[in-house]
Design a protein around this motif. Structure first.
Motif, mmCIF file in Angstrom:
data_model
loop_
_atom_site.group_PDB
_atom_site.id
_atom_site.type_symbol
_atom_site.label_atom_id
_atom_site.label_comp_id
_atom_site.label_asym_id
_atom_site.label_seq_id
_atom_site.Cartn_x
_atom_site.Cartn_y
_atom_site.Cartn_z
ATOM 1 N N LYS A 1 12.188 4.537 -18.108
ATOM 2 C CA LYS A 1 11.726 3.278 -18.712
ATOM 3 C C LYS A 1 12.304 2.043 -18.041
ATOM 4 O O LYS A 1 11.852 0.940 -18.284
ATOM 5 C CB LYS A 1 12.075 3.247 -20.204
ATOM 6 C CG LYS A 1 11.461 4.390 -20.984
ATOM 7 C CD LYS A 1 9.959 4.344 -20.914
ATOM 8 C CE LYS A 1 9.345 5.462 -21.733
ATOM 9 N NZ LYS A 1 8.032 5.840 -21.316
ATOM 10 N N GLY A 2 13.302 2.208 -17.175
ATOM 11 C CA GLY A 2 13.943 1.060 -16.549
ATOM 12 C C GLY A 2 13.357 0.691 -15.207
ATOM 13 O O GLY A 2 14.032 0.071 -14.383
ATOM 14 N N VAL A 3 12.098 1.085 -14.965
ATOM 15 C CA VAL A 3 11.449 0.784 -13.698
ATOM 16 C C VAL A 3 10.101 0.106 -13.944
ATOM 17 O O VAL A 3 9.501 0.260 -15.016
ATOM 18 C CB VAL A 3 11.224 2.053 -12.834
ATOM 19 C CG1 VAL A 3 12.534 2.687 -12.454
ATOM 20 C CG2 VAL A 3 10.338 3.056 -13.532
ATOM 21 N N VAL A 4 9.656 -0.629 -12.948
ATOM 22 C CA VAL A 4 8.307 -1.190 -12.956
ATOM 23 C C VAL A 4 7.637 -0.785 -11.647
ATOM 24 O O VAL A 4 8.305 -0.593 -10.633
ATOM 25 C CB VAL A 4 8.303 -2.733 -13.120
ATOM 26 C CG1 VAL A 4 8.889 -3.129 -14.460
ATOM 27 C CG2 VAL A 4 9.046 -3.418 -11.989
ATOM 28 N N PHE A 5 6.341 -0.644 -11.703
ATOM 29 C CA PHE A 5 5.551 -0.268 -10.539
ATOM 30 C C PHE A 5 4.585 -1.407 -10.260
ATOM 31 O O PHE A 5 3.830 -1.806 -11.158
ATOM 32 C CB PHE A 5 4.792 1.034 -10.805
ATOM 33 C CG PHE A 5 5.709 2.194 -11.086
ATOM 34 C CD1 PHE A 5 6.198 2.970 -10.061
ATOM 35 C CD2 PHE A 5 6.090 2.495 -12.389
ATOM 36 C CE1 PHE A 5 7.056 4.035 -10.321
ATOM 37 C CE2 PHE A 5 6.940 3.555 -12.666
ATOM 38 C CZ PHE A 5 7.425 4.333 -11.621
ATOM 39 N N ARG A 6 4.608 -1.909 -9.045
ATOM 40 C CA ARG A 6 3.761 -3.037 -8.684
ATOM 41 C C ARG A 6 3.004 -2.729 -7.402
ATOM 42 O O ARG A 6 3.560 -2.167 -6.450
ATOM 43 C CB ARG A 6 4.610 -4.299 -8.457
ATOM 44 C CG ARG A 6 5.409 -4.759 -9.659
ATOM 45 C CD ARG A 6 4.480 -5.336 -10.739
ATOM 46 N NE ARG A 6 5.228 -5.844 -11.867
ATOM 47 C CZ ARG A 6 5.358 -5.230 -13.033
ATOM 48 N NH1 ARG A 6 4.772 -4.080 -13.240
ATOM 49 N NH2 ARG A 6 6.059 -5.771 -14.006
ATOM 50 N N PRO A 7 1.720 -3.131 -7.354
ATOM 51 C CA PRO A 7 0.973 -2.964 -6.103
ATOM 52 C C PRO A 7 1.565 -3.855 -5.018
ATOM 53 O O PRO A 7 2.224 -4.860 -5.307
ATOM 54 C CB PRO A 7 -0.447 -3.388 -6.478
ATOM 55 C CG PRO A 7 -0.317 -4.184 -7.719
ATOM 56 C CD PRO A 7 0.935 -3.756 -8.407
ATOM 57 N N MET A 8 1.303 -3.472 -3.780
ATOM 58 C CA MET A 8 1.790 -4.240 -2.637
ATOM 59 C C MET A 8 0.663 -5.062 -2.030
ATOM 60 O O MET A 8 -0.476 -4.604 -1.955
ATOM 61 C CB MET A 8 2.341 -3.307 -1.561
ATOM 62 C CG MET A 8 3.630 -2.638 -1.922
ATOM 63 S SD MET A 8 4.193 -1.561 -0.590
ATOM 64 C CE MET A 8 3.244 -0.072 -0.949
ATOM 65 N N LYS A 9 1.002 -6.231 -1.583
ATOM 66 C CA LYS A 9 0.067 -7.081 -0.847
ATOM 67 C C LYS A 9 -0.233 -6.390 0.485
ATOM 68 O O LYS A 9 0.657 -5.854 1.126
ATOM 69 C CB LYS A 9 0.736 -8.440 -0.610
ATOM 70 C CG LYS A 9 -0.087 -9.435 0.110
ATOM 71 C CD LYS A 9 0.700 -10.729 0.232
ATOM 72 C CE LYS A 9 -0.106 -11.766 0.983
ATOM 73 N NZ LYS A 9 0.661 -12.998 1.142
ATOM 74 N N SER A 10 -1.486 -6.385 0.878
ATOM 75 C CA SER A 10 -1.912 -5.795 2.158
ATOM 76 C C SER A 10 -1.448 -4.354 2.312
ATOM 77 O O SER A 10 -0.920 -3.963 3.343
ATOM 78 C CB SER A 10 -1.386 -6.627 3.339
ATOM 79 O OG SER A 10 -1.769 -7.954 3.217
ATOM 80 N N ASN A 11 -1.666 -3.553 1.302
ATOM 81 C CA ASN A 11 -1.208 -2.161 1.333
ATOM 82 C C ASN A 11 -2.285 -1.244 1.887
ATOM 83 O O ASN A 11 -3.385 -1.174 1.364
ATOM 84 C CB ASN A 11 -0.833 -1.710 -0.078
ATOM 85 C CG ASN A 11 -0.331 -0.281 -0.115
ATOM 86 O OD1 ASN A 11 0.060 0.270 0.896
ATOM 87 N ND2 ASN A 11 -0.348 0.302 -1.283
ATOM 88 N N ARG A 12 -1.935 -0.514 2.912
ATOM 89 C CA ARG A 12 -2.842 0.503 3.448
ATOM 90 C C ARG A 12 -2.227 1.887 3.364
ATOM 91 O O ARG A 12 -2.759 2.861 3.871
ATOM 92 C CB ARG A 12 -3.234 0.170 4.877
ATOM 93 C CG ARG A 12 -2.057 0.052 5.804
ATOM 94 C CD ARG A 12 -2.470 -0.211 7.239
ATOM 95 N NE ARG A 12 -1.303 -0.380 8.061
ATOM 96 C CZ ARG A 12 -0.471 0.598 8.401
ATOM 97 N NH1 ARG A 12 -0.687 1.811 7.981
ATOM 98 N NH2 ARG A 12 0.575 0.365 9.159
ATOM 99 N N LEU A 13 -1.085 1.985 2.701
ATOM 100 C CA LEU A 13 -0.381 3.252 2.567
ATOM 101 C C LEU A 13 -0.934 4.007 1.360
ATOM 102 O O LEU A 13 -0.912 3.503 0.238
ATOM 103 C CB LEU A 13 1.118 2.984 2.388
ATOM 104 C CG LEU A 13 2.061 4.176 2.361
ATOM 105 C CD1 LEU A 13 1.949 5.006 3.643
ATOM 106 C CD2 LEU A 13 3.491 3.696 2.191
ATOM 107 N N VAL A 14 -1.464 5.203 1.608
ATOM 108 C CA VAL A 14 -2.032 6.014 0.528
ATOM 109 C C VAL A 14 -1.404 7.403 0.535
ATOM 110 O O VAL A 14 -0.849 7.846 1.533
ATOM 111 C CB VAL A 14 -3.573 6.143 0.629
ATOM 112 C CG1 VAL A 14 -4.246 4.800 0.470
ATOM 113 C CG2 VAL A 14 -3.983 6.816 1.921
ATOM 114 N N SER A 15 -1.534 8.047 -0.586
ATOM 115 C CA SER A 15 -1.041 9.402 -0.763
ATOM 116 C C SER A 15 -2.215 10.299 -1.134
ATOM 117 O O SER A 15 -2.959 9.994 -2.062
ATOM 118 C CB SER A 15 0.002 9.415 -1.884
ATOM 119 O OG SER A 15 0.378 10.729 -2.171
#
Length: 188
Positions: A143-157
């Motif tokens: 619960k002590g984390v946040v997930f944020r998208p990245m600007k100009s992200n081309r990295l995928v899984s």
């Protein structure tokens, strides 16, 4: 899984936690029928079936100076400590993350190296650094984390199901179809 077992009572699902390097030989030796991996270089006889492709996101401690930003400019993490896999454990993701940081103008300062994605998130939760992780980890219990998208992200899984290429039994293919369907439902 419950729906699959209800629809196919003659087939039994037994879960065993393994990393990719353990799953591939287990599939080859017919100890397991299906594996799940993010990425791997597969030997002959083991095939992958794409389940879902998802972007990487920044995983930050909830009190990080950028945690309130909607989108993260990776360059602003240039002075942060990073948590990452050792290259020998996951050369593919290690190299992709390093390359993304270099493209943003810095070489990440890797403070901690761990072997499992969940450990990465737990260490971020403990404010031991920041990380770039597959989006699916947003469902982490930490619960002590946040997930944020990245600007100009081309990295995928790419999430992949692994199985033997010559597998004659229909059960593994049926199970993979159920997993793909569930992933599609979860994405919508």
């Amino acid at each position: 899984m419950k729906r699959f077992e209800a629809d196919h009572p003659a087939l039994e699902i037994v879960l065993t936690e393994m990393n990719t390097n353990e799953q591939v030989p287990a599939i080859q030796r017919m100890q397991i029928d299906v594996g799940c991996a993010y990425w791997c270089d597969l030997p002959e006889g083991v095939v992958s079936v794409p389940i879902v492709t998802e972007p990487f996101v920044c995983c930050l401690p909830e009190h990080h100076r950028l945690a309130s930003n909607r989108i993260i400019d990776l360059r602003k993490l240039s002075r942060d400590d990073f948590i990452l896999f050792p290259r020998q454990v996951s050369p593919h993701y290690h190299d992709l993350i390093i390359a993304l940081c270099v493209e943003a103008g810095f070489s990440p300062r890797i403070r901690h190296e761990v072997r499992l994605w969940q450990t990465v998130v737990t260490m971020v939760d403990r404010a031991m650094g920041v990380a770039l992780v597959p989006q699916a980890l947003r469902s982490s219990p930490d619960k002590g984390v946040v997930f944020r998208p990245m600007k100009s992200n081309r990295l995928v899984s790419d999430v992949l199901a692994l199985k033997r290429g010559d597998q004659p039994e229909p059960g593994p293919a049926l199970f993979i179809d159920y997993v793909k369907e569930a992933a599609l439902r979860a994405a919508t």
